[in-house]
Design a protein around this motif. Structure first.
Motif, PDB file in Angstrom:
ATOM      1  N   THR A  77       0.816  -1.217   0.000  1.00  0.00           N
ATOM      2  CA  THR A  77       0.000   0.000   0.000  1.00  0.00           C
ATOM      3  C   THR A  77       0.849   1.266   0.000  1.00  0.00           C
ATOM      4  O   THR A  77       0.358   2.336  -0.342  1.00  0.00           O
ATOM      5  N   ASP A  78       2.112   1.164   0.362  1.00  0.00           N
ATOM      6  CA  ASP A  78       3.013   2.312   0.330  1.00  0.00           C
ATOM      7  C   ASP A  78       3.139   2.802  -1.116  1.00  0.00           C
ATOM      8  O   ASP A  78       3.266   2.003  -2.034  1.00  0.00           O
ATOM      9  N   GLU A  79       3.099   4.103  -1.313  1.00  0.00           N
ATOM     10  CA  GLU A  79       3.168   4.681  -2.671  1.00  0.00           C
ATOM     11  C   GLU A  79       4.381   4.214  -3.460  1.00  0.00           C
ATOM     12  O   GLU A  79       4.322   4.073  -4.669  1.00  0.00           O
ATOM     13  N   SER A  80       5.505   3.955  -2.788  1.00  0.00           N
ATOM     14  CA  SER A  80       6.729   3.589  -3.500  1.00  0.00           C
ATOM     15  C   SER A  80       6.775   2.121  -3.913  1.00  0.00           C
ATOM     16  O   SER A  80       7.635   1.722  -4.695  1.00  0.00           O
ATOM     17  N   GLU A  81       5.855   1.300  -3.407  1.00  0.00           N
ATOM     18  CA  GLU A  81       5.845  -0.130  -3.727  1.00  0.00           C
ATOM     19  C   GLU A  81       4.997  -0.399  -4.973  1.00  0.00           C
ATOM     20  O   GLU A  81       3.794  -0.202  -4.963  1.00  0.00           O
ATOM     21  N   VAL A  82       5.631  -0.835  -6.036  1.00  0.00           N
ATOM     22  CA  VAL A  82       4.945  -1.084  -7.305  1.00  0.00           C
ATOM     23  C   VAL A  82       4.192  -2.400  -7.276  1.00  0.00           C
ATOM     24  O   VAL A  82       3.061  -2.497  -7.742  1.00  0.00           O
ATOM     25  N   GLY A  83       4.827  -3.448  -6.753  1.00  0.00           N
ATOM     26  CA  GLY A  83       4.183  -4.757  -6.830  1.00  0.00           C
ATOM     27  C   GLY A  83       4.772  -5.780  -5.895  1.00  0.00           C
ATOM     28  O   GLY A  83       5.694  -5.513  -5.124  1.00  0.00           O
ATOM     29  N   ILE A  84       4.203  -6.961  -5.998  1.00  0.00           N
ATOM     30  CA  ILE A  84       4.665  -8.132  -5.262  1.00  0.00           C
ATOM     31  C   ILE A  84       4.988  -9.181  -6.312  1.00  0.00           C
ATOM     32  O   ILE A  84       4.156  -9.461  -7.190  1.00  0.00           O
ATOM     33  N   TYR A  85       6.161  -9.751  -6.235  1.00  0.00           N
ATOM     34  CA  TYR A  85       6.626 -10.696  -7.252  1.00  0.00           C
ATOM     35  C   TYR A  85       7.129 -11.964  -6.566  1.00  0.00           C
ATOM     36  O   TYR A  85       7.824 -11.892  -5.566  1.00  0.00           O
ATOM     37  N   ASP A  86       6.758 -13.106  -7.132  1.00  0.00           N
ATOM     38  CA  ASP A  86       7.211 -14.366  -6.562  1.00  0.00           C
ATOM     39  C   ASP A  86       7.169 -15.438  -7.631  1.00  0.00           C
ATOM     40  O   ASP A  86       6.520 -15.290  -8.667  1.00  0.00           O
ATOM     41  N   SER A  87       7.873 -16.503  -7.366  1.00  0.00           N
ATOM     42  CA  SER A  87       7.904 -17.659  -8.241  1.00  0.00           C
ATOM     43  C   SER A  87       7.635 -18.882  -7.382  1.00  0.00           C
ATOM     44  O   SER A  87       8.340 -19.123  -6.411  1.00  0.00           O
ATOM     45  N   LEU A  88       6.599 -19.637  -7.742  1.00  0.00           N
ATOM     46  CA  LEU A  88       6.251 -20.841  -6.989  1.00  0.00           C
ATOM     47  C   LEU A  88       6.757 -22.070  -7.726  1.00  0.00           C
ATOM     48  O   LEU A  88       6.374 -22.305  -8.877  1.00  0.00           O
ATOM     49  N   ALA A  89       7.614 -22.838  -7.073  1.00  0.00           N
ATOM     50  CA  ALA A  89       8.104 -24.080  -7.676  1.00  0.00           C
ATOM     51  C   ALA A  89       6.962 -25.093  -7.690  1.00  0.00           C
ATOM     52  O   ALA A  89       6.359 -25.369  -6.661  1.00  0.00           O
ATOM     53  N   LEU A  90       6.673 -25.627  -8.878  1.00  0.00           N
ATOM     54  CA  LEU A  90       5.624 -26.634  -9.013  1.00  0.00           C
ATOM     55  C   LEU A  90       6.198 -28.038  -9.000  1.00  0.00           C
ATOM     56  O   LEU A  90       5.574 -28.965  -8.517  1.00  0.00           O
ATOM     57  N   ASP A  91       7.375 -28.179  -9.556  1.00  0.00           N
ATOM     58  CA  ASP A  91       8.145 -29.418  -9.497  1.00  0.00           C
ATOM     59  C   ASP A  91       9.595 -29.049  -9.786  1.00  0.00           C
ATOM     60  O   ASP A  91       9.940 -27.865  -9.818  1.00  0.00           O
ATOM     61  N   ALA A  92      10.453 -30.035 -10.013  1.00  0.00           N
ATOM     62  CA  ALA A  92      11.880 -29.774 -10.183  1.00  0.00           C
ATOM     63  C   ALA A  92      12.197 -28.864 -11.367  1.00  0.00           C
ATOM     64  O   ALA A  92      13.202 -28.158 -11.363  1.00  0.00           O
ATOM     65  N   SER A  93      11.331 -28.839 -12.382  1.00  0.00           N
ATOM     66  CA  SER A  93      11.653 -28.053 -13.576  1.00  0.00           C
ATOM     67  C   SER A  93      10.593 -27.027 -13.967  1.00  0.00           C
ATOM     68  O   SER A  93      10.740 -26.340 -14.970  1.00  0.00           O
ATOM     69  N   THR A  94       9.531 -26.895 -13.182  1.00  0.00           N
ATOM     70  CA  THR A  94       8.434 -25.997 -13.541  1.00  0.00           C
ATOM     71  C   THR A  94       8.106 -25.066 -12.383  1.00  0.00           C
ATOM     72  O   THR A  94       8.055 -25.484 -11.237  1.00  0.00           O
ATOM     73  N   SER A  95       7.852 -23.809 -12.727  1.00  0.00           N
ATOM     74  CA  SER A  95       7.431 -22.847 -11.714  1.00  0.00           C
ATOM     75  C   SER A  95       6.302 -21.983 -12.275  1.00  0.00           C
ATOM     76  O   SER A  95       6.101 -21.903 -13.480  1.00  0.00           O
ATOM     77  N   LEU A  96       5.579 -21.353 -11.381  1.00  0.00           N
ATOM     78  CA  LEU A  96       4.520 -20.420 -11.730  1.00  0.00           C
ATOM     79  C   LEU A  96       4.968 -19.037 -11.271  1.00  0.00           C
ATOM     80  O   LEU A  96       5.220 -18.832 -10.077  1.00  0.00           O
ATOM     81  N   GLU A  97       5.089 -18.115 -12.211  1.00  0.00           N
ATOM     82  CA  GLU A  97       5.485 -16.740 -11.887  1.00  0.00           C
ATOM     83  C   GLU A  97       4.240 -15.953 -11.500  1.00  0.00           C
ATOM     84  O   GLU A  97       3.232 -15.982 -12.206  1.00  0.00           O
ATOM     85  N   LEU A  98       4.307 -15.248 -10.379  1.00  0.00           N
ATOM     86  CA  LEU A  98       3.198 -14.422  -9.901  1.00  0.00           C
ATOM     87  C   LEU A  98       3.626 -12.966  -9.879  1.00  0.00           C
ATOM     88  O   LEU A  98       4.658 -12.625  -9.282  1.00  0.00           O
TER      89      LEU A  98
END
Length: 127
Positions: A77-98
């Protein structure tokens, strides 16, 4: 709320009023109705939970929810914060980018396009 799905990534962009509702109620959602038949729709939501330690995704047919720790949303909510970024590992070779971002005003867009957006931090540049 805007949803973009590309490959193995989800991007949600939220307006000022949606940010306010997210903080206040703990959840915002939108639904796409694909046909006139009830139930033939897709609902996507963004939630925050106090007990959450990291971003998670809950999926059920016709429904996906991105769940974020409350502390992360409060920082966002702070004006200077653009976003939240994360990567969820789904298995050893696949991830979901958020990618969760504020919806900024387009500098060269019309006033109607910029309704309920956040002030663009790059006002001197074009979109």
């Amino acid at each position: 709320m805007k949803l973009r799905i590309k490959g193995n990534s989800l991007r949600l962009r939220i307006s000022r009023s949606e940010m306010d509702r997210l903080v206040e109620s703990g959840r915002i959602e939108d639904t796409v109705q694909f046909t006139p038949v009830a139930g033939e729709s897709f609902t996507y939501s963004l939630e925050h939970e106090r007990g959450a330690r990291k971003i998670a995704v809950r999926y059920a047919p016709g429904n996906v929810a991105v769940v974020v720790p409350t502390a992360s949303v409060m920082r966002w909510t702070d004006e200077s914060e653009v976003g939240i970024y994360d990567s969820l590992a789904l298995d050893a070779s696949t991830s979901l980018e958020l990618i969760l971002e504020k919806d900024f005003a387009c500098i060269d867009g019309s006033d109607a396009d910029n309704t309920d957006t956040f002030q663009n931090p790059n006002e001197a540049a074009a979109c």
